[in-house]
Write an enzyme that holds these catalytic residues in place. Structure first.
Site, PDB file in Angstrom:
ATOM      1  N   ARG A  18       0.812  -1.225   0.000  1.00  0.00           N
ATOM      2  CA  ARG A  18       0.000   0.000   0.000  1.00  0.00           C
ATOM      3  C   ARG A  18       0.841   1.269   0.000  1.00  0.00           C
ATOM      4  O   ARG A  18       0.333   2.357  -0.228  1.00  0.00           O
ATOM      5  CB  ARG A  18      -0.965  -0.032   1.208  1.00  0.00           C
ATOM      6  CG  ARG A  18      -2.055  -1.083   1.070  1.00  0.00           C
ATOM      7  CD  ARG A  18      -2.758  -1.384   2.395  1.00  0.00           C
ATOM      8  NE  ARG A  18      -1.977  -2.312   3.240  1.00  0.00           N
ATOM      9  CZ  ARG A  18      -2.407  -2.828   4.397  1.00  0.00           C
ATOM     10  NH1 ARG A  18      -3.608  -2.512   4.850  1.00  0.00           N
ATOM     11  NH2 ARG A  18      -1.652  -3.656   5.099  1.00  0.00           N
ATOM     12  N   GLY A 144      -7.636  -4.829  13.205  1.00  0.00           N
ATOM     13  CA  GLY A 144      -8.348  -5.937  13.829  1.00  0.00           C
ATOM     14  C   GLY A 144      -9.119  -5.390  15.029  1.00  0.00           C
ATOM     15  O   GLY A 144      -8.630  -4.512  15.739  1.00  0.00           O
ATOM     16  N   LYS A 337      30.159  24.151   6.856  1.00  0.00           N
ATOM     17  CA  LYS A 337      30.256  22.694   6.712  1.00  0.00           C
ATOM     18  C   LYS A 337      31.605  22.219   7.218  1.00  0.00           C
ATOM     19  O   LYS A 337      32.630  22.787   6.840  1.00  0.00           O
ATOM     20  CB  LYS A 337      30.104  22.305   5.246  1.00  0.00           C
ATOM     21  CG  LYS A 337      30.030  20.797   5.051  1.00  0.00           C
ATOM     22  CD  LYS A 337      30.720  20.315   3.791  1.00  0.00           C
ATOM     23  CE  LYS A 337      32.232  20.390   3.918  1.00  0.00           C
ATOM     24  NZ  LYS A 337      32.943  19.761   2.797  1.00  0.00           N
TER      25      LYS A 337
HETATM   26  C1  UD1 Z   1      -2.215  -6.023  11.531  1.00  0.00           C
HETATM   27  C2  UD1 Z   1      -3.083  -6.887  12.452  1.00  0.00           C
HETATM   28  C3  UD1 Z   1      -4.303  -6.108  12.875  1.00  0.00           C
HETATM   29  C4  UD1 Z   1      -3.855  -4.840  13.562  1.00  0.00           C
HETATM   30  C5  UD1 Z   1      -2.908  -4.031  12.699  1.00  0.00           C
HETATM   31  C6  UD1 Z   1      -2.289  -2.896  13.512  1.00  0.00           C
HETATM   32  C7  UD1 Z   1      -2.840  -9.265  11.918  1.00  0.00           C
HETATM   33  C8  UD1 Z   1      -3.404 -10.427  11.186  1.00  0.00           C
HETATM   34  N1  UD1 Z   1      -3.463  -8.108  11.762  1.00  0.00           N
HETATM   35  O1  UD1 Z   1      -2.945  -5.757  10.343  1.00  0.00           O
HETATM   36  O2  UD1 Z   1      -5.101  -6.877  13.750  1.00  0.00           O
HETATM   37  O3  UD1 Z   1      -4.994  -4.055  13.918  1.00  0.00           O
HETATM   38  O4  UD1 Z   1      -1.839  -4.835  12.211  1.00  0.00           O
HETATM   39  O5  UD1 Z   1      -1.514  -2.056  12.747  1.00  0.00           O
HETATM   40  O6  UD1 Z   1      -1.875  -9.433  12.628  1.00  0.00           O
HETATM   41  N2  UD1 Z   1       4.365  -8.900   8.346  1.00  0.00           N
HETATM   42  C9  UD1 Z   1       5.373  -9.822   8.131  1.00  0.00           C
HETATM   43  N3  UD1 Z   1       5.098 -10.937   7.408  1.00  0.00           N
HETATM   44  C10 UD1 Z   1       3.863 -11.215   6.905  1.00  0.00           C
HETATM   45  C11 UD1 Z   1       2.837 -10.259   7.111  1.00  0.00           C
HETATM   46  C12 UD1 Z   1       3.133  -9.111   7.852  1.00  0.00           C
HETATM   47  O7  UD1 Z   1       6.497  -9.637   8.582  1.00  0.00           O
HETATM   48  O8  UD1 Z   1       3.706 -12.264   6.269  1.00  0.00           O
HETATM   49  C13 UD1 Z   1       4.674  -7.695   9.133  1.00  0.00           C
HETATM   50  C14 UD1 Z   1       4.587  -6.405   8.338  1.00  0.00           C
HETATM   51  O9  UD1 Z   1       5.863  -6.026   7.845  1.00  0.00           O
HETATM   52  C15 UD1 Z   1       4.108  -5.400   9.370  1.00  0.00           C
HETATM   53  C16 UD1 Z   1       3.324  -6.234  10.349  1.00  0.00           C
HETATM   54  O10 UD1 Z   1       3.707  -7.574  10.159  1.00  0.00           O
HETATM   55  O11 UD1 Z   1       5.176  -4.764  10.046  1.00  0.00           O
HETATM   56  C17 UD1 Z   1       1.825  -6.091  10.154  1.00  0.00           C
HETATM   57  O12 UD1 Z   1       1.459  -6.499   8.856  1.00  0.00           O
HETATM   58  P1  UD1 Z   1       0.376  -5.716   8.018  1.00  0.00           P
HETATM   59  O13 UD1 Z   1       0.191  -6.438   6.730  1.00  0.00           O
HETATM   60  O14 UD1 Z   1       0.686  -4.292   7.963  1.00  0.00           O
HETATM   61  O15 UD1 Z   1      -0.924  -5.988   8.921  1.00  0.00           O
HETATM   62  P2  UD1 Z   1      -2.232  -5.102   9.030  1.00  0.00           P
HETATM   63  O16 UD1 Z   1      -3.102  -5.384   7.876  1.00  0.00           O
HETATM   64  O17 UD1 Z   1      -1.883  -3.690   9.284  1.00  0.00           O
HETATM   65 CA    CA Z   2       0.018  -2.545   9.288  1.00  0.00          CA
END
Ligand code: UD1
Ligand code: CA
Length: 451
Positions: A18, A144, A337
């Site tokens: 995104r 969530g 500088k």
């Molecule tokens: C997630 C939470 C959601 C919460 C929100 C808060 C889950 C399923 N959802 O959603 O409940 O309200 O964050 O901001 O946990 N990441 C990985 N590997 C993966 C997927 C994600 O390392 O396979 C890391 C991303 O880099 C990120 C974090 O996990 O730092 C959260 O992932 P993201 O996809 O942003 O989750 P949200 O949709 O924001």
């Molecule tokens: Ca997130």
């Protein structure tokens, strides 16, 4: 009581789709520091002795950054991005070593404070098996939802899996979770992927823990510190909140900000009490300002040290390596500088002072330029104490001017000048009496002839 041991796992493997960026999301910056750097900093302050960072494959810049900021951290690669629980399990070698507390944090949630991390750990210390940091928000979309019953946390429902009614819940998941170490691995391993996105959701650990009769607790944080960044717009609004926090911190510390909204800080800006900052000042990384200094309007500083009682600006630029001792003056349109100014030294107008040292009490006249670069190499200009460099002088480095030197205005100085010497680096003025009038007559006659 012995201190509880703590493993913190920072999830940072997400692509950040995104963000529409070629940079891993957690490498985008707030206050000049990558998002993940903020989380590392908070954990260091909260005293987590073991830190694991889960990165995506081919994230060498991210890994290098982590090891630079937190040499004791360990990076683990999540090969396929199958969800947040799957990501946490990528740090399995770290999970295999016992810890009392296992924290999971998101690399895209940078503003969490050490105090809040300590609060989550306290809940574990008080006997919870799983603690989730939630927050109330007027804009729950995308988060969530924390589903509670009689104060108990029953489940976390992701936006895409939530019913109409569940979507109306405004108590949201920050992503920060604390597991009692003894349960962490088995809860994470029990998470499946039967949901709208087909991902292994970390959030499912809540329902699983409840089914096992474990104690699950929701803790409340503020929306500001728990906001997650998924888009450029969220990055901008998080930056605004961070700046607000820095401004407030500066004022709490005893600095005056004439127009706080117009002052922009780096994550590491260090101001002592009694610094005064005027309107529209920007701090890049690595700036220290001592008490009693005044940073005047429209100045830009990075990598600079400003001594007590000094005045910088308006419209000054201090670049890396600028070191100003006490009571110096750097005025409008002066760029400094990699140069030191001794106590009381001044460059008040329109100058470039680079790769130089200016002795205490010296005065650099308007329009002085240190020619530090010959197109290939940089060279130094050294100016002693109590010297005077006349306006519009050009100092061609490498060059040394002793103490008490006087350089005549408009000089081009290419050779060293001994202490107390007077240096003229220009041709002598000649005056021809009456010749201006003669010249005017001649020019007028020429013009008349042509018209
Ligand atoms: C997630 C939470 C959601 C919460 C929100 C808060 C889950 C399923 N959802 O959603 O409940 O309200 O964050 O901001 O946990 N990441 C990985 N590997 C993966 C997927 C994600 O390392 O396979 C890391 C991303 O880099 C990120 C974090 O996990 O730092 C959260 O992932 P993201 O996809 O942003 O989750 P949200 O949709 O924001
Ligand atoms: Ca997130």
């Amino acid at each position: 009581m012995t201190a509880r041991t703590c493993l913190s796992i920072i999830l940072a493997a997400g692509l950040g789709t995104r963000m529409k960026s070629s940079l891993p999301k957690v490498m985008h910056e707030i206050g000049g520091l990558p998002l993940v750097g903020h989380v590392l900093k908070a954990l260091a302050a909260a005293g987590s002795e073991r830190i694991a960072v889960v990165t995506g494959p081919e994230a060498s810049a991210l890994e290098a950054f982590v090891y630079k900021q937190a040499p004791d951290a360990r990076c683990y690669v999540q090969q396929d991005r199958l969800g947040t629980a799957h990501a946490a399990l990528a740090a399995r070698p770290a999970l295999d070593i016992d810890a009392d507390d296992v924290l999971v944090l998101f690399g895209d949630t940078p503003l969490v404070t050490p105090e809040t991390i300590a609060m989550v750990r306290q809940v574990l210390a008080d006997g919870a098996d799983l603690a989730v940091l939630g927050f109330e928000t007027g804009k729950p979309f995308g988060y969530g939802r924390l589903l509670t019953e009689d104060g108990r946390l029953v489940a976390i429902r992701e936006e895409k899996d939530a019913s109409e009614e569940e979507r109306r819940v405004t108590f949201c998941n920050s992503g920060i979770m604390g597991f009692a170490g003894r349960n962490a691995l088995s809860l994470l391993e029990a998470v499946g992927n039967d949901n709208a996105k087909g991902e292994y959701y970390l959030t499912d650990a809540v329902e699983i823990a409840n089914a096992r009769g474990l104690k699950v607790v929701a803790v409340s944080g503020t929306e500001t510190e728990t906001q997650g960044i998924n888009t450029r717009a969220q990055l901008a609004s998080c930056e605004a909140d961070f700046q607000e926090r820095m401004r407030q911190g500066a004022m709490d510390k005893g600095c005056t900000l004439l127009a706080p909204q117009t002052v922009f800080f780096s994550h590491d800006t260090h101001l002592e009490a009694d610094v005064l900052i005027e309107q529209n000042v920007v701090f890049g990384p690595g700036v220290k300002v001592a008490g009693g200094a005044r940073i005047r309007a429209f100045s830009h500083l990075e990598g600079a040290v400003v001594g007590p009682g000094s005045v910088v600006g308006p419209y000054a630029r201090l670049r890396p390596g600028a070191v100003l001792e006490a009571d110096t003056r750097i005025g409008n349109f002066v760029e400094v500088k990699n140069a030191t100014f001794g106590a009381g030294a001044k460059a008040n107008h329109l100058s470039y002072v680079g790769d130089a040292s200016v002795g205490s009490g010296s005065n650099i006249g308007a329009g002085t330029i240190t020619c530090n670069y010959d197109g290939f190499l940089k060279h130094r200009t050294e100016i002693g104490a109590g010297s005077f460099v006349g306006s519009n002088s050009t100092l061609v480095a490498p060059v040394k001017l002793g103490d008490g030197v006087f350089v005549a205005a408009g000089s081009v100085i290419t050779d060293d000048v001994l202490p107390d010497a007077l240096a003229f680096g220009r041709s002598r003025q000649s005056v021809k009496e009456g010749q201006a009038a003669a010249l005017r007559r001649r020019l007028k006659a020429e013009k008349d002839r042509k018209s």
